[in-house]
Design an enzyme around this catalytic site. Structure first.
Site, PDB file in Angstrom:
ATOM      1  CB  SER A   1      -0.837   0.101   1.267  1.00 38.43           C
ATOM      2  OG  SER A   1      -1.390   1.155   1.383  1.00 38.43           O
TER       3      SER A   1
ATOM      4  CE1 TYR B   1      -3.126  -0.550   4.909  1.00 38.93           C
ATOM      5  CE2 TYR B   1      -3.664  -2.748   5.321  1.00 38.93           C
ATOM      6  CZ  TYR B   1      -3.273  -1.597   4.747  1.00 38.93           C
ATOM      7  OH  TYR B   1      -3.462  -1.767   3.218  1.00 38.93           O
TER       8      TYR B   1
ATOM      9  CE  LYS C   1      -1.565  -4.636   3.438  1.00 37.94           C
ATOM     10  NZ  LYS C   1      -1.799  -5.835   2.475  1.00 37.94           N
TER      11      LYS C   1
HETATM   12  C1  WQD Z   1      -9.504   9.728   0.825  1.00 35.04           C
HETATM   13  C2  WQD Z   1      -9.755  10.996   1.360  1.00 35.04           C
HETATM   14  C3  WQD Z   1     -10.092  11.728   3.439  1.00 35.04           C
HETATM   15  C4  WQD Z   1     -13.807   9.528   3.995  1.00 35.04           C
HETATM   16  C5  WQD Z   1      -6.932   4.515   2.969  1.00 35.04           C
HETATM   17  C6  WQD Z   1      -5.781   3.980   3.720  1.00 35.04           C
HETATM   18  C7  WQD Z   1      -4.783   3.245   2.682  1.00 35.04           C
HETATM   19  C8  WQD Z   1      -5.519   2.541   1.658  1.00 35.04           C
HETATM   20  C9  WQD Z   1      -6.662   3.350   1.174  1.00 35.04           C
HETATM   21  C10 WQD Z   1      -5.530   0.241   2.228  1.00 35.04           C
HETATM   22  C11 WQD Z   1      -9.018  11.632   2.375  1.00 35.04           C
HETATM   23  C12 WQD Z   1     -11.234  11.750   2.839  1.00 35.04           C
HETATM   24  C13 WQD Z   1     -12.653  10.140   3.587  1.00 35.04           C
HETATM   25  C14 WQD Z   1     -14.904  10.347   4.139  1.00 35.04           C
HETATM   26  C15 WQD Z   1     -13.619  12.236   3.818  1.00 35.04           C
HETATM   27  N1  WQD Z   1      -6.241   1.515   2.175  1.00 35.04           N
HETATM   28  N2  WQD Z   1     -12.520  11.303   3.476  1.00 35.04           N
HETATM   29  N3  WQD Z   1     -14.615  11.503   4.249  1.00 35.04           N
HETATM   30  O1  WQD Z   1      -7.122   7.638   3.855  1.00 35.04           O
HETATM   31  O2  WQD Z   1      -6.467   7.911   1.328  1.00 35.04           O
HETATM   32  O3  WQD Z   1      -6.270   5.723   2.335  1.00 35.04           O
HETATM   33  O4  WQD Z   1      -7.471   3.813   2.035  1.00 35.04           O
HETATM   34  O5  WQD Z   1      -4.323   0.015   1.605  1.00 35.04           O
HETATM   35  O6  WQD Z   1      -3.725   2.475   3.428  1.00 35.04           O
HETATM   36  O7  WQD Z   1      -5.070   4.696   4.574  1.00 35.04           O
HETATM   37  O8  WQD Z   1      -8.411   6.751   1.922  1.00 35.04           O
HETATM   38  O9  WQD Z   1     -10.805   6.798   1.104  1.00 35.04           O
HETATM   39  O10 WQD Z   1     -10.221   6.932   3.569  1.00 35.04           O
HETATM   40  O11 WQD Z   1      -9.678   8.811   2.381  1.00 35.04           O
HETATM   41  O12 WQD Z   1     -13.231  13.585   3.573  1.00 35.04           O
HETATM   42  O13 WQD Z   1     -15.859   9.846   4.883  1.00 35.04           O
HETATM   43  O14 WQD Z   1     -11.014  11.432   1.582  1.00 35.04           O
HETATM   44  O15 WQD Z   1      -9.886  12.678   4.373  1.00 35.04           O
HETATM   45  O16 WQD Z   1      -8.545  12.769   2.143  1.00 35.04           O
HETATM   46  P1  WQD Z   1      -6.968   7.064   2.532  1.00 35.04           P
HETATM   47  P2  WQD Z   1      -9.934   7.165   2.135  1.00 35.04           P
END
Ligand code: WQD
Length: 332
Positions: free
Chosen positions: A124, A148, A152
């Site tokens: 990741s 997590y 990885k």
């Molecule tokens: C994306 C953007 C949030 C939810 C995570 C893991 C990573 C991988 C992918 C496994 C950010 C914003 C999110 C919400 C929001 N997983 N957001 N409201 O955090 O980039 O990555 O998932 O491998 O390891 O860390 O993905 O989709 O949670 O967030 O504003 O309800 O959307 O702040 O900017 P992230 P995400």
């Protein structure tokens, strides 16, 4: 050629199984169904019109892995199985270290016992932590900010040490950015049972009336519109990257890491507005406080994957938004 896919009924695993079958590989799946449903096997078979060999079981269980390798002539393994919720890993680190490390080490031991030394590992972009500059290249410093992500990185290091001890191993480490979207058929996709942590599954549940409003976690980041920027990649593009990685490890014996991203960063608001436009839907969102641990921006330099794997992402953000919605519409 038979490929063992651990976690093959999961979101990325199931899409990868479809691409493997479409490319003439035979597929064996082991999955404990802790975060997926058994009927995904039937959907993979329906999409591809090919049969899959399925074992319900856990990669921490040496006995079932041994049984699989005894009953099938496995040429290579794609290892997806593992827990993946960042927030949960912070609250329950031992669950993540035990499961993700134990399952990976057990798998590698059994592979070694049977002389199967070709593996694609699901890593990741989280292993890059908060990057000092963008876009992110594979030789950037690695650091993690949650258990997590640390599992990885630890497994990446285990794989590198394994290769150092025995150069017969051939290992591709794939660092995913933000996978979203679904197969065009609408038969497989991402539809978590509980309240989603990730942006796209949350948007989809709000757009379909299952949840009230999208919470935008902060609009004071150092980005184009103040909301978080990420490299969203269509899950089918990601799956195709695994086929290229399998081809690579079959041809060569080395260990290497590859960014699987598009190289384009999109903000939360851009995703929300694109989703509304392409799906002709409206829904509420509101700006709330930042989510602890989030970084301003993260997107890949995918040039190494292009050069080494002859792979690059083809789908754009509109396809990702359309296919995400199509899947949930067809699976209400
Ligand atoms: C994306 C953007 C949030 C939810 C995570 C893991 C990573 C991988 C992918 C496994 C950010 C914003 C999110 C919400 C929001 N997983 N957001 N409201 O955090 O980039 O990555 O998932 O491998 O390891 O860390 O993905 O989709 O949670 O967030 O504003 O309800 O959307 O702040 O900017 P992230 P995400």
């Amino acid at each position: 050629m038979k490929i063992l896919v651990t976690g093959g009924t999961g979101y990325i695993g199931s899409h990868t199984c479809v691409e493997l079958l479409d490319n003439g590989y035979e597929v064996v799946i082991i999955d404990n169904l802790s975060n997926s449903k058994r009927d995904v096997v039937d959907k993979i078979e329906k999409i591809t019109n090919k049969k899959v060999t399925f074992y319900e079981g856990d990669c921490c269980d040496k006995n079932i892995l041994t049984k699989i390798f005894k009953e099938n002539e496995i040429s290579a393994v794609i290892h997806f199985a593992g827990y993946k919720a960042v927030g949960e890993s912070v609250l329950n680190p031992l669950k993540y270290y035990r499961n993700n490390l134990d399952s990976s080490i057990t798998l590698l031991e059994v592979m070694n016992d049977f002389g199967v030394k070709k593996i694609v590992f699901s890593s990741s972009a989280t292993v890059y932590g908060k990057p000092d500059k963008l876009p992110i290249k594979e030789d950037f410093p690695l650091s993690t900010t949650n258990p997590y992500g640390t599992t990885k990185l630890m497994i990446e290091n285990i794989l590198r040490d394994l290769y150092k001890s025995d150069n017969e191993w051939s290992i591709a480490i794939l660092r995913y950015f933000n996978p979203i979207g679904a197969h065009k058929s609408g038969l497989i996709g991402e539809n978590p049972n509980d309240i989603p942590n990730n942006l796209m599954p949350y948007i989809v549940k709000v757009a379909t009336g299952q949840l009230e409003c999208v919470n935008v976690f902060g609009n004071d980041y150092d980005t184009k519109d103040g909301t978080g920027v990420r490299d969203y990649i269509h899950v089918v593009d990601l799956a195709k990257g695994h086929i290229k990685a399998i081809e690579k490890i079959i041809k060569s014996s080395k260990v290497d890491a590859y960014n699987l991203g598009t190289g384009n960063g999109y903000s939360v608001l851009e995703i929300i507005n694109t989703f509304k436009k392409v799906n002709n839907v409206d829904f509420k969102y509101k700006i709330v406080d930042r989510r602890p641990g989030d970084i301003d921006a993260c997107y890949a330099d995918p040039s190494y994957a292009k050069k080494e794997l002859d792979w690059s992402a083809l789908y754009g953000i509109e396809d990702m938004c359309k296919d995400s919605y199509n899947f949930v519409q067809k699976n209400k």
